[in-house]
Design a protein around this motif. Structure first.
Motif, mmCIF file in Angstrom:
data_model
loop_
_atom_site.group_PDB
_atom_site.id
_atom_site.type_symbol
_atom_site.label_atom_id
_atom_site.label_comp_id
_atom_site.label_asym_id
_atom_site.label_seq_id
_atom_site.Cartn_x
_atom_site.Cartn_y
_atom_site.Cartn_z
ATOM 1 N N THR A 198 -24.419 -15.075 -87.860
ATOM 2 C CA THR A 198 -24.315 -14.517 -86.511
ATOM 3 C C THR A 198 -25.634 -13.945 -86.014
ATOM 4 O OG1 THR A 198 -22.002 -13.956 -86.939
ATOM 5 C CG2 THR A 198 -23.054 -12.877 -85.066
ATOM 6 N N LYS A 243 -28.360 -18.753 -86.914
ATOM 7 C CA LYS A 243 -27.182 -19.312 -86.264
ATOM 8 C C LYS A 243 -26.929 -20.777 -86.633
ATOM 9 C CE LYS A 243 -27.563 -16.267 -82.226
ATOM 10 N NZ LYS A 243 -26.377 -15.456 -82.527
ATOM 11 N N ARG A 296 -17.386 -8.541 -84.285
ATOM 12 C CA ARG A 296 -17.404 -9.158 -85.612
ATOM 13 C C ARG A 296 -18.490 -8.551 -86.494
ATOM 14 N NH1 ARG A 296 -18.375 -15.613 -86.356
ATOM 15 N NH2 ARG A 296 -17.685 -15.807 -88.506
ATOM 16 N N GLU A 310 -13.887 -12.903 -88.490
ATOM 17 C CA GLU A 310 -13.920 -14.162 -87.748
ATOM 18 C C GLU A 310 -12.864 -14.163 -86.641
ATOM 19 O OE1 GLU A 310 -13.336 -18.959 -88.657
ATOM 20 O OE2 GLU A 310 -13.489 -17.519 -90.310
ATOM 21 N N ALA A 349 -14.156 -12.050 -83.805
ATOM 22 C CA ALA A 349 -15.145 -12.742 -82.976
ATOM 23 C C ALA A 349 -14.471 -13.596 -81.911
ATOM 24 C CB ALA A 349 -16.048 -13.605 -83.854
ATOM 25 N N GLU A 379 -18.751 -11.491 -80.601
ATOM 26 C CA GLU A 379 -19.551 -11.491 -81.830
ATOM 27 C C GLU A 379 -19.992 -10.085 -82.218
ATOM 28 O OE1 GLU A 379 -19.991 -13.714 -83.930
ATOM 29 O OE2 GLU A 379 -19.443 -15.574 -82.931
#
Length: 542
Positions: free
Chosen positions: A365, A369, A116, A105, A108, A113
């Motif tokens: 992700t 979402k 991540r 996290e 990200a 993202e």
């Protein structure tokens, strides 16, 4: 019969306490299920940290390695305490300030993202490939050696191993899937008390036996007659763990495992405030300094007692043989329950962390979402089921011809160096870009695999020629090398293609979800842990 009663009694007690402490908790939100509602206290965090890490791969594996080599293997424990000080002082305040649920996290918000997702995938891959199946295999092997399950049920040893792997794995899954982090942490704490009692009892009873009732005389006898075993530097020819790795790959390994590894730091992320989190981490560091007396010294004692009867290739029998020789029948069941508890604690803790990583790092992700809190918890539970089944299927297939503890560390090292480089550069710099982070996360594991596994023979030959030595370099040196290469690569990519490096400014500015007042004994306890760790090496160096 008495052994069976004590086994069932302690195992049942742990389950009862975990249920009683969590019976009113609602596991419908992400924080409640994955972080125990951010309500964990210092002692619960300490117990969970200790048992998440310590399991039968340590109890049987490290004692077996001490039986075959020297107490230098205790470096895995003693240097861990130093890394835990770093967690309490530097990393944990930054995690709690940001209100993190997972380490990816942070990636990200700091990178993007894509970083991540890659990091979450690497964490999950290392858990299913190494930690989960090896923990189950060690537990099954230990129980078979203590209880002779194959003989009791009239089945083959292979069938007994399969049966115990699936039995222990199923029980551990129930804690992780239905209880969430809080139930896992509470069961870890109770099992931790049992682990310390049982673990310290074994060398005490063995030294009493050797010293004719006086454990100090027994220790003096073992030290005098097996003095080469007590060289903590491990600098004998072809050392199993040479002293030099403490300044290369061991640093990378310990900082990653204790400072940024999701399955470890998640316990501290669930702290009710910073003070309790720091206290829990440092109490656990204190327990790590007791580790050598539980998971290394018995291996040397076993060597003293059974070196003429246990062949080096049967090294995994060293600790179980010692236990059976010194433990009263009334305590065998309790000790087996402690072993099962240690397996459960590591297994269910890693499952819970896996569920957290999947739900937040992959499901929300990439897949859904707009997932609600309930959706995240449900996805996490399904992930736990899938990983548990895969681990139970893989465990009996793991190759046990070499050091299983070394195997575990080698697999983990494939991911540790690159991931630590990405996380550290994210925390310490504001310029390294997401492109550089993604390249580091992909190139790093591939490079370590090529150096250590795919072309290990060729790499070692080149290293011996380069440094003018006759022995192979320890894999931890390559871990340190890969960490440096990935760090330099990320810096170079950033210089060549600067781009924009997003910094988690919004996350840093937001109010922390817990009180951030530091623990008032932080500096004193940290200094004491560092001093004791150094004292080990000064006093035992030969």
């Amino acid at each position: 019969m008495l052994s069976l009663v004590s086994f069932v009694a302690f195992t049942g007690l742990v389950a009862l306490i975990a249920w009683w402490k969590t019976r009113h908790d609602r596991m419908e939100t992400s924080d409640a299920y994955f972080l125990g509602g951010r309500s964990l206290t210092g002692w619960v965090i300490a117990g969970s940290l200790m048992l998440t890490n310590l399991s039968t791969e340590h109890l049987i594996g490290l004692n077996a390695d001490a039986f075959n080599h020297t107490i230098a293997v205790m470096a895995w424990e003693t240097t861990a305490a130093l890394a835990m000080v770093l967690t309490a002082v530097f990393f944990l305040p930054r995690y709690l300030q940001r209100g993190l649920t997972t380490i990816p996290e942070f990636l990200a918000s700091r990178y993007d993202e894509g970083t991540r997702v890659i990091a979450s995938g690497l964490f999950l891959f290392s858990y299913i490939l190494a930690i989960l199946p090896v923990v189950l295999l060690f537990g099954a092997t230990g129980l078979e050696s203590l209880f002779s399950v194959a003989g009791t049920f009239g089945i083959s040893q292979t069938a007994a191993i399969w049966m115990m792997v699936w039995g222990v794995g199923t029980l551990g899954s129930l804690y992780a899937i239905f209880g969430g982090l809080k139930a896992v942490a509470i069961s870890d704490t109770v099992n931790g008390v049992g682990f310390l009692i049982a673990g310290l009892t074994i060398p005490f009873l063995a030294l009493m036996m050797i010293g004719d009732g006086n454990p100090l005389d027994g220790l003096a006898t073992v030290y005098t007659e097996e003095q080469p075993k007590f060289d903590i530097t491990g600098d004998e020819p072809g050392s199993f763990l040479p002293f030099g790795v403490l300044f290369t790959g061991m640093i990378v390994n310990q900082i990653f495992f204790w400072c940024v590894n999701q399955s470890i730091v998640q316990r501290a992320l669930g702290a009710k405030n910073l003070a309790e989190g720091q206290k829990g981490v440092l109490i656990a560091a204190g327990f790590k300094l007791l580790g050598p007396f539980v998971i290394v010294l018995p291996g040397v004692i076993a060597f003293h007692m059974f070196k003429d009867t246990i062949a080096p290739e049967n090294y995994l029998m060293a600790y179980p043989t010692l236990v059976k020789a010194v433990l009263p029948d009334a305590m065998v069941g309790f000790f087996a329950a402690v072993m099962v508890g240690a397996v459960l604690s590591t297994f269910n803790s890693v499952l819970n962390s896996s569920a957290t990583l999947f739900s937040h790092g992959i499901y929300k992700t990439l897949i859904r979402k707009d997932a609600s809190e309930r959706d995240l918890v449900k996805a996490g539970k399904l992930c736990s089921v899938a990983l548990a089944l895969a681990a139970m299927a893989m465990a009996p297939l793991v190759d046990t011809s070499g050091s299983l503890f070394n195997y575990l560390q080698k697999i983990n090292a494939t991911f540790f160096g690159p991931m630590l480089a990405v996380i550290l550069l994210g925390l310490l710099t504001r310029t390294v870009t997401a492109r550089a982070a993604r390249i580091g996360l992909i190139i790093g594991p591939v490079l370590f695999y090529l150096l250590v596994f795919a072309f290990g023979t060729e790499t070692q030959a080149a290293a011996r020629a380069l440094f003018g030595v006759t022995e192979d370099l320890h894999f931890l040196h390559f871990l340190g090398l890969v960490f440096v290469i990935v760090t330099l690569l990320m810096v170079a990519v950033t210089r060549l293609a600067p781009g924009v490096a997003p910094v988690a400014a919004a996350m840093e500015a937001a109010p922390a979800p817990v009180d951030m007042t530091p623990w008032r004994h932080l500096k004193l306890v940290s200094a004491a842990i560092i001093t004791i760790t150094l004292a080990f090496y000064i006093s035992l160096a030969q």
